[in-house]
Design a protein around this motif. Structure first.
Motif, PDB file in Angstrom:
ATOM      1  N   TYR A 135       0.832  -1.206   0.000  1.00 49.70           N
ATOM      2  CA  TYR A 135       0.000   0.000   0.000  1.00 49.70           C
ATOM      3  C   TYR A 135       0.869   1.260   0.000  1.00 49.70           C
ATOM      4  O   TYR A 135       0.588   2.228  -0.717  1.00 49.70           O
ATOM      5  CB  TYR A 135      -0.915   0.018   1.230  1.00 49.70           C
ATOM      6  N   ASP A 136       1.924   1.266   0.824  1.00 51.08           N
ATOM      7  CA  ASP A 136       2.824   2.424   0.874  1.00 51.08           C
ATOM      8  C   ASP A 136       3.484   2.665  -0.482  1.00 51.08           C
ATOM      9  O   ASP A 136       3.621   3.817  -0.933  1.00 51.08           O
ATOM     10  CB  ASP A 136       3.911   2.215   1.932  1.00 51.08           C
ATOM     11  N   ASP A 137       3.937   1.583  -1.131  1.00 51.21           N
ATOM     12  CA  ASP A 137       4.615   1.719  -2.424  1.00 51.21           C
ATOM     13  C   ASP A 137       3.669   2.292  -3.476  1.00 51.21           C
ATOM     14  O   ASP A 137       4.077   3.132  -4.295  1.00 51.21           O
ATOM     15  CB  ASP A 137       5.150   0.358  -2.887  1.00 51.21           C
ATOM     16  N   ILE A 138       2.410   1.842  -3.470  1.00 51.82           N
ATOM     17  CA  ILE A 138       1.433   2.384  -4.422  1.00 51.82           C
ATOM     18  C   ILE A 138       1.171   3.856  -4.130  1.00 51.82           C
ATOM     19  O   ILE A 138       1.207   4.711  -5.022  1.00 51.82           O
ATOM     20  CB  ILE A 138       0.111   1.582  -4.366  1.00 51.82           C
ATOM     21  N   GLY A 179      -0.279  10.500  -8.336  1.00 48.92           N
ATOM     22  CA  GLY A 179      -1.447  10.179  -9.141  1.00 48.92           C
ATOM     23  C   GLY A 179      -1.956   8.764  -8.943  1.00 48.92           C
ATOM     24  O   GLY A 179      -2.667   8.239  -9.808  1.00 48.92           O
ATOM     25  N   CYS A 180      -1.632   8.148  -7.811  1.00 51.36           N
ATOM     26  CA  CYS A 180      -2.077   6.781  -7.521  1.00 51.36           C
ATOM     27  C   CYS A 180      -2.544   6.703  -6.077  1.00 51.36           C
ATOM     28  O   CYS A 180      -2.039   7.422  -5.218  1.00 51.36           O
ATOM     29  CB  CYS A 180      -0.948   5.768  -7.722  1.00 51.36           C
ATOM     30  N   ARG A 181      -3.465   5.797  -5.815  1.00 47.77           N
ATOM     31  CA  ARG A 181      -3.854   5.537  -4.428  1.00 47.77           C
ATOM     32  C   ARG A 181      -4.455   4.146  -4.303  1.00 47.77           C
ATOM     33  O   ARG A 181      -5.036   3.603  -5.257  1.00 47.77           O
ATOM     34  CB  ARG A 181      -4.866   6.572  -3.928  1.00 47.77           C
ATOM     35  N   VAL A 182      -4.274   3.557  -3.133  1.00 53.41           N
ATOM     36  CA  VAL A 182      -5.037   2.378  -2.750  1.00 53.41           C
ATOM     37  C   VAL A 182      -6.370   2.900  -2.230  1.00 53.41           C
ATOM     38  O   VAL A 182      -6.412   3.696  -1.293  1.00 53.41           O
ATOM     39  CB  VAL A 182      -4.319   1.562  -1.664  1.00 53.41           C
ATOM     40  N   THR A 183      -7.460   2.500  -2.863  1.00 57.35           N
ATOM     41  CA  THR A 183      -8.772   2.959  -2.418  1.00 57.35           C
ATOM     42  C   THR A 183      -8.960   2.605  -0.945  1.00 57.35           C
ATOM     43  O   THR A 183      -8.725   1.457  -0.562  1.00 57.35           O
ATOM     44  CB  THR A 183      -9.879   2.289  -3.252  1.00 57.35           C
ATOM     45  N   PRO A 184      -9.351   3.564  -0.097  1.00 55.87           N
ATOM     46  CA  PRO A 184      -9.415   3.294   1.350  1.00 55.87           C
ATOM     47  C   PRO A 184     -10.602   2.439   1.771  1.00 55.87           C
ATOM     48  O   PRO A 184     -11.109   2.559   2.874  1.00 55.87           O
ATOM     49  CB  PRO A 184      -9.483   4.703   1.958  1.00 55.87           C
ATOM     50  N   ILE A 185     -11.040   1.565   0.875  1.00 56.63           N
ATOM     51  CA  ILE A 185     -12.128   0.626   1.135  1.00 56.63           C
ATOM     52  C   ILE A 185     -11.707  -0.721   0.569  1.00 56.63           C
ATOM     53  O   ILE A 185     -11.154  -0.797  -0.530  1.00 56.63           O
ATOM     54  CB  ILE A 185     -13.423   1.076   0.412  1.00 56.63           C
ATOM     55  N   THR A 186     -11.946  -1.806   1.285  1.00 55.74           N
ATOM     56  CA  THR A 186     -11.826  -3.145   0.717  1.00 55.74           C
ATOM     57  C   THR A 186     -13.173  -3.839   0.874  1.00 55.74           C
ATOM     58  O   THR A 186     -13.986  -3.464   1.724  1.00 55.74           O
ATOM     59  CB  THR A 186     -10.724  -3.980   1.395  1.00 55.74           C
ATOM     60  N   LEU A 187     -13.392  -4.843   0.032  1.00 49.42           N
ATOM     61  CA  LEU A 187     -14.665  -5.567   0.041  1.00 49.42           C
ATOM     62  C   LEU A 187     -14.391  -7.030   0.325  1.00 49.42           C
ATOM     63  O   LEU A 187     -13.529  -7.639  -0.318  1.00 49.42           O
ATOM     64  CB  LEU A 187     -15.363  -5.426  -1.318  1.00 49.42           C
ATOM     65  N   ASN A 234       4.683   1.595 -13.596  1.00 54.74           N
ATOM     66  CA  ASN A 234       5.114   1.451 -12.201  1.00 54.74           C
ATOM     67  C   ASN A 234       4.125   0.620 -11.390  1.00 54.74           C
ATOM     68  O   ASN A 234       4.520  -0.224 -10.576  1.00 54.74           O
ATOM     69  CB  ASN A 234       5.283   2.833 -11.556  1.00 54.74           C
ATOM     70  N   VAL A 235       2.831   0.855 -11.607  1.00 54.03           N
ATOM     71  CA  VAL A 235       1.818   0.071 -10.903  1.00 54.03           C
ATOM     72  C   VAL A 235       1.907  -1.395 -11.327  1.00 54.03           C
ATOM     73  O   VAL A 235       1.813  -2.308 -10.501  1.00 54.03           O
ATOM     74  CB  VAL A 235       0.408   0.643 -11.174  1.00 54.03           C
ATOM     75  N   SER A 236       2.110  -1.617 -12.629  1.00 52.46           N
ATOM     76  CA  SER A 236       2.266  -2.983 -13.137  1.00 52.46           C
ATOM     77  C   SER A 236       3.419  -3.696 -12.433  1.00 52.46           C
ATOM     78  O   SER A 236       3.283  -4.842 -11.985  1.00 52.46           O
ATOM     79  CB  SER A 236       2.506  -2.946 -14.654  1.00 52.46           C
ATOM     80  N   ASP A 237       4.564  -3.026 -12.313  1.00 51.00           N
ATOM     81  CA  ASP A 237       5.729  -3.645 -11.663  1.00 51.00           C
ATOM     82  C   ASP A 237       5.426  -4.009 -10.217  1.00 51.00           C
ATOM     83  O   ASP A 237       5.776  -5.107  -9.742  1.00 51.00           O
ATOM     84  CB  ASP A 237       6.931  -2.691 -11.701  1.00 51.00           C
ATOM     85  N   LEU A 238       4.781  -3.085  -9.487  1.00 54.97           N
ATOM     86  CA  LEU A 238       4.489  -3.337  -8.074  1.00 54.97           C
ATOM     87  C   LEU A 238       3.504  -4.497  -7.907  1.00 54.97           C
ATOM     88  O   LEU A 238       3.644  -5.326  -7.004  1.00 54.97           O
ATOM     89  CB  LEU A 238       3.938  -2.073  -7.415  1.00 54.97           C
ATOM     90  N   ILE A 239       2.516  -4.557  -8.775  1.00 56.67           N
ATOM     91  CA  ILE A 239       1.530  -5.634  -8.679  1.00 56.67           C
ATOM     92  C   ILE A 239       2.164  -6.977  -9.009  1.00 56.67           C
ATOM     93  O   ILE A 239       1.931  -7.981  -8.315  1.00 56.67           O
ATOM     94  CB  ILE A 239       0.326  -5.340  -9.594  1.00 56.67           C
TER      95      ILE A 239
END
Length: 648
Positions: free
Chosen positions: A415-418, A423-431, A450-455
């Motif tokens: 989450y910190d890396d994202i 221009g990126c965020r982990v949505t502060p909601i999970t389901l 960058n998001v692709s690499d982290l994922i």
């Protein structure tokens, strides 16, 4: 260029069936089995490999097969291997695909027959017809099932998706410009479709908007349609082809384009093999580059994909048609990370789909969850013991129907890396659905690599549960993905409520309040919920030029997208007074006009009262003394037809 333009050009289709006395065919007819097939080398001999998604029917079929057929369990699939010599008629494939313009769409088993599905340019109809007539057998083992003049790749994919769901995946690799395919694609508005041929290099058909001069190694299929055939040798694509064949990954179609100096590959894969394919891609490196492959899209099949424009045109179309600030998202499913439900004493918690809100306190990530039942001290003790058994912590918390759980460090670091990416965020909601948790990442197109690499890194890390990619790319609905998923799982929109409030700042203080950022006009969202004094916001301004003295970074000039770091206690106060007392779903966006801010919240209906109480506490803090806040609207979400108008 749209794929549909190529689809209209290579639109003649031929399906040939092969039957025989093989036990494999006999058993598949009896059990109505469908399975795609790859022809592969096995030492000095050739074999055919069938793939079947594991289910009750497939498991029974595997049990009944004679031992002459080798079976292997691989992930979500059963693989069945058979010597090619048992099906000598399949050898006609090699001769067929040597005919210019012929694309081998798929070889598959269905209800007791092997099917060869081909597509080709109409100029080769006579050649195809003559070949088929020459090879039809008197014993009926080789039969022409259909020969259709207007049947495109998309019609084939629709049929395949009806038999077994397929997933669309696009990714890019470095461009080498060392072969005719890459040079021809780089020289103009062109698109290529790969043929499934054997040999060290791969063949492709190239369709161009304009004619291509004879400057490279290609043959002309049709001058009228600007259709050509040539070869390619990109080393990464060749490695992917080898890895997929070795692991029996089926690719139903492969399109190539050159976009922004990289070779973009778009393919369709059986959904039950899609994550295995992603994991294979994540291991590919080239010349020291950890992830040579960059992911661009991962989504369920949709017939409208054939009308996709270039990414630039598609993004512009979305800018015009949605109010979302970050239009790309990645959604991960963490399988079995939570129990399907918690049995605490006589209580069963979590049998229905529910949201968690996530936030950061003192540098550590936590999730909060509100349950409808009040826990007794004994039940709370049992809950703490259970959470500890899965290496998480559950803190005593008041009121007694709130659960606060620490998020494992490997997740927190992800989450910190994202969130460290502009221009990126982990949505502060999970389901949570049963024992699986869905996490959504929203990002600007410029951060896709960058998001692709982290994922890809996160997916490959050791963990006691599987992590699956559910979606990657443009958000398909114009709504927060998890909100749309919640409803698509069968949950009623009336479980949620829209709360709309207005916040007016005194004009005398607007230039100094919150570093003057509310002098700007536009919409914004919080980057994260955190307990410190620095509020990070992602804005889409109505116009260029930024007022106020907050630290900021321009993400996209054209879209006026800006990330701000504001010295304020607004969101830390919001976190303390609302989030920690409410602890339910909260989709949140703000529209700013002159000295007036309109806040949009989507919250859980059953917890509406504690949410409104938290708002009241927040509004009455001394730091809000120059603000005037009031409710504008509270209503069931089911009453709203066009939620995409809201600034989420």
């Amino acid at each position: 260029m749209r794929w549909s333009e190529l689809d209209d050009v290579i639109a003649s289709r031929c399906i040939i069936s092969i039957s025989g006395d093989s036990p494999l065919l006999e058993h598949s007819a009896r059990h109505e089995i469908y399975a795609p097939i790859i022809v592969s080398n096995d030492g000095d001999s050739m074999i055919i490999i069938l793939s079947m998604k594991k289910n009750e029917k497939a498991d029974k079929f595997i049990e009944l097969l004679p031992r002459i057929f080798k079976t292997e369990s691989k992930g979500n699939s059963w693989l069945i291997k058979s010597p090619l010599k048992l099906f000598p008629e399949v050898a006609i494939i090699d001769d067929l695909i040597k005919i210019p313009s012929v694309i081998m769409q798929q070889l598959y088993l269905k209800n007791g027959k092997l099917f060869i599905d081909l597509r080709f340019h109409e100029s080769r109809s006579k050649e195809i017809s003559n070949f088929i007539v020459d090879h039809l057998t008197d014993d009926g083992k080789i039969v022409l099932e259909s020969l259709l003049p207007r049947s495109s790749a998309m019609s084939f994919l629709i049929e395949m998706n009806s038999m077994a769901p397929i997933t669309f995946i696009s990714y890019s690799v470095p461009l080498f410009n060392a072969d005719p395919i890459e040079r021809m694609l780089s020289s103009g508005d062109s698109i290529a479709e790969i043929k499934k041929n054997s040999g060290p290099n791969y063949q492709a058909l190239i369709f161009s908007k304009s004619s291509i001069n004879k400057h490279d190694d290609f043959i002309t299929i049709s001058e009228k349609n600007n259709l050509y055939e040539t070869w390619g040798s990109n080393p990464i694509l060749k490695e992917i082809r080898t890895i997929c064949n070795d692991n029996s990954i089926f690719r139903l179609a492969l399109f190539l384009e050159v976009i922004e100096g990289r070779l973009m590959v778009s393919t369709f894969i059986p959904t039950y093999q899609a994550m295995e394919f992603i994991r294979l891609l994540s291991n590919i490196g080239f010349k020291g580059e950890k992830h040579s492959v960059k992911l661009h899209s991962f989504q369920s099949f949709d017939p409208d994909l054939i009308n996709i424009y270039s990414r630039h045109e598609l993004i512009q179309e979305w800018r015009d048609n949605t109010n979302m600030i970050l239009k790309n998202c990645a959604v991960l499913e963490l399988q079995g990370v939570q129990p399907k439900f918690l049995k605490i004493g006589e209580m069963r918690i979590g049998e229905q789909d529910h949201f968690h809100v996530i936030g950061k306190e003192h540098g550590k990530w936590f999730l909060y969850r509100r349950i409808k039942e009040q826990l007794t001290d004994e039940e709370r003790k049992l809950l703490v013991e259970h959470i500890s058994s899965i290496e998480m912590t559950c803190d005593p918390y008041s009121p007694s129907n709130i659960i606060r759980m620490s998020i494992p460090d490997v997740h927190g670091q992800f989450y910190d890396d994202i969130n460290a990416l502009p221009g990126c965020r982990v949505t502060p909601i999970t389901l949570q659905n049963a024992g699986n948790v869905f996490v959504s990442i929203e990002f600007h197109e410029s951060q896709s690599q960058n998001v692709s690499d982290l994922i890809l890194d996160f997916i490959m890390k050791d963990a006691p549960y599987d992590r699956n990619l559910v979606h990657y790319g443009l958000n398909p609905s114009g709504l927060p993905y998890l909100l749309n998923l919640y409803v698509s799982l069968g949950n009623a929109p009336s479980n949620l409520a829209l709360v709309k409030t207005r916040w007016i700042i005194e004009k005398e203080t607007i230039a100094s309040d919150n570093q003057g950022i509310f002098q700007n006009r536009g919409i914004f969202i919080p980057k994260q919920f955190v307990d410190d004094e620095s509020d990070k916001l992602i804005w889409r301004m109505d116009q260029p030029g930024i007022k106020g003295d907050a630290l900021h970074m321009v993400i996209d000039d054209l879209e006026h997208l800006v990330e701000m770091n504001v010295k304020s206690r607004f969101f830390s106060d919001f976190y303390a007074n609302i989030i920690r007392g409410y602890c339910g779903a909260i989709f949140f966006g703000i529209k700013c006009e002159e000295n007036t801010l309109t806040n949009y919240f989507i919250v859980e209906r059953h917890a509406l009262e504690p949410f409104l109480e938290g708002l009241h506490r927040h509004w009455n803090l001394p730091a809000r003394k120059h603000h005037y806040n009031y409710l504008v609207e509270v209503a069931d979400l089911a009453h709203y037809d066009n939620l995409s108008e809201f600034p989420f």
